[in-house]
Design an enzyme around this catalytic site. Structure first.
Site, PDB file in Angstrom:
ATOM      1  CB  SER A 107      28.514  37.604 -13.932  1.00 42.83           C
ATOM      2  OG  SER A 107      29.788  37.766 -13.411  1.00 42.83           O
ATOM      3  CG  ASP A 158      29.280  34.337  -6.338  1.00 44.67           C
ATOM      4  OD1 ASP A 158      30.470  34.308  -6.708  1.00 44.67           O
ATOM      5  OD2 ASP A 158      28.383  34.879  -6.998  1.00 44.67           O
ATOM      6  CG  HIS A 189      30.015  34.070 -10.252  1.00 44.61           C
ATOM      7  ND1 HIS A 189      29.608  35.124  -9.460  1.00 44.61           N
ATOM      8  CD2 HIS A 189      30.218  34.606 -11.489  1.00 44.61           C
ATOM      9  CE1 HIS A 189      29.576  36.233 -10.175  1.00 44.61           C
ATOM     10  NE2 HIS A 189      29.933  35.941 -11.418  1.00 44.61           N
TER      11      HIS A 189
HETATM   12  C1  MLT Z   1      32.580  42.179 -12.592  1.00 50.74           C
HETATM   13  O1  MLT Z   1      33.753  42.395 -12.862  1.00 50.74           O
HETATM   14  O2  MLT Z   1      31.627  42.788 -13.059  1.00 50.74           O
HETATM   15  C2  MLT Z   1      32.365  41.086 -11.614  1.00 50.74           C
HETATM   16  O3  MLT Z   1      33.574  40.711 -11.050  1.00 50.74           O
HETATM   17  C3  MLT Z   1      31.689  39.913 -12.226  1.00 50.74           C
HETATM   18  C4  MLT Z   1      32.551  39.282 -13.259  1.00 50.74           C
HETATM   19  O4  MLT Z   1      32.591  39.757 -14.366  1.00 50.74           O
HETATM   20  O5  MLT Z   1      33.193  38.264 -12.973  1.00 50.74           O
END
Ligand code: MLT
Length: 204
Positions: A107, A158, A189
């Site tokens: 992520s 996701d 996700h």
């Molecule tokens: C991010 O902010 O890098 C992406 O949205 C992934 C997350 O942190 O949820």
């Protein structure tokens, strides 16, 4: 030598033939989060695991978020260089070869691994990007990623990563001649067993 500006954990490897892994957690995680994943994916690898130094209401991240999927490219660039400098310093301290170092990011951690490849390609030999999105919409410079391997593992359901982003990110990295494999799991996700299997195969 540059200072080691991130809280981090380092576990020496037991198998010199297993690549050292740089573990990059998701939002709200810390340096402990991905250690079990790293050990499961590549049991003999050295593990370098920093904690993101940006706080989103107390949740550690590797760069700031203006809203879901909205970022400030200048801030992302600054944070990416900070992490690249940390990697260089930590590699020197622990005797790690950055030409063997593979990032395993989830992520937000996958997202900064991708921007490292785009902006500071000397930091990594490759990356396993678990649920990454396009953060910096700029192609890697021609030839900058020659010989580097990337696995981009996405979830077909996701709710955070837009459906076209894995292919777009692959194209941005292939512009620098990275070898990019795409893997899609029937998942959201969160990670699914097939992500782990694909990452394990990629690393061996
Ligand atoms: C991010 O902010 O890098 C992406 O949205 C992934 C997350 O942190 O949820």
């Amino acid at each position: 030598m540059l200072p080691l500006v991130y809280h981090h954990l380092y576990e020496p490897g037991s198998d010199p033939n297993s690549p050292p892994l740089l573990l990059l957690h998701g939002t709200g995680g810390d340096e402990h989060d991905l250690l079990p994943l790293g050990r499961a994916l590549s049991p003999g690898s050295a593990l370098l695991s920093p904690r993101g130094n940006v706080s989103e209401r107390g949740a550690p991240r590797f760069f700031a978020r203006l809203g879901e999927g909205r970022f400030d490219p200048a801030e992302v660039t600054q944070r990416t260089h900070e992490l690249a400098d940390f990697i260089a310093a930590a590699a020197a301290r622990h005797g790690l070869d950055r030409q063997q170092l593979i990032a395993v990011g989830f992520s937000n951690g996958a997202n900064i691994a991708a921007t490292l490849l785009q902006l500071r390609p000397e930091s990594l030999a490759g990356a396993v990007l678990l649920r990454a999105m396009v953060v910096l919409d700029q192609p890697a410079p021609a030839g900058s990623l020659t010989g580097k391997r990337v696995l981009l593992a996405s979830g077909t359901d996701d709710p955070i990563v837009p459906g076209d982003h894995p292919a777009r990110l692959a194209a941005l990295l292939r512009a620098g001649s990275a070898t990019v494999s795409l893997h899609a799991s029937p998942a959201g996700h969160g990670l699914a067993p097939s992500d782990i299997a694909a990452a394990k195969k990629f690393l061996t």
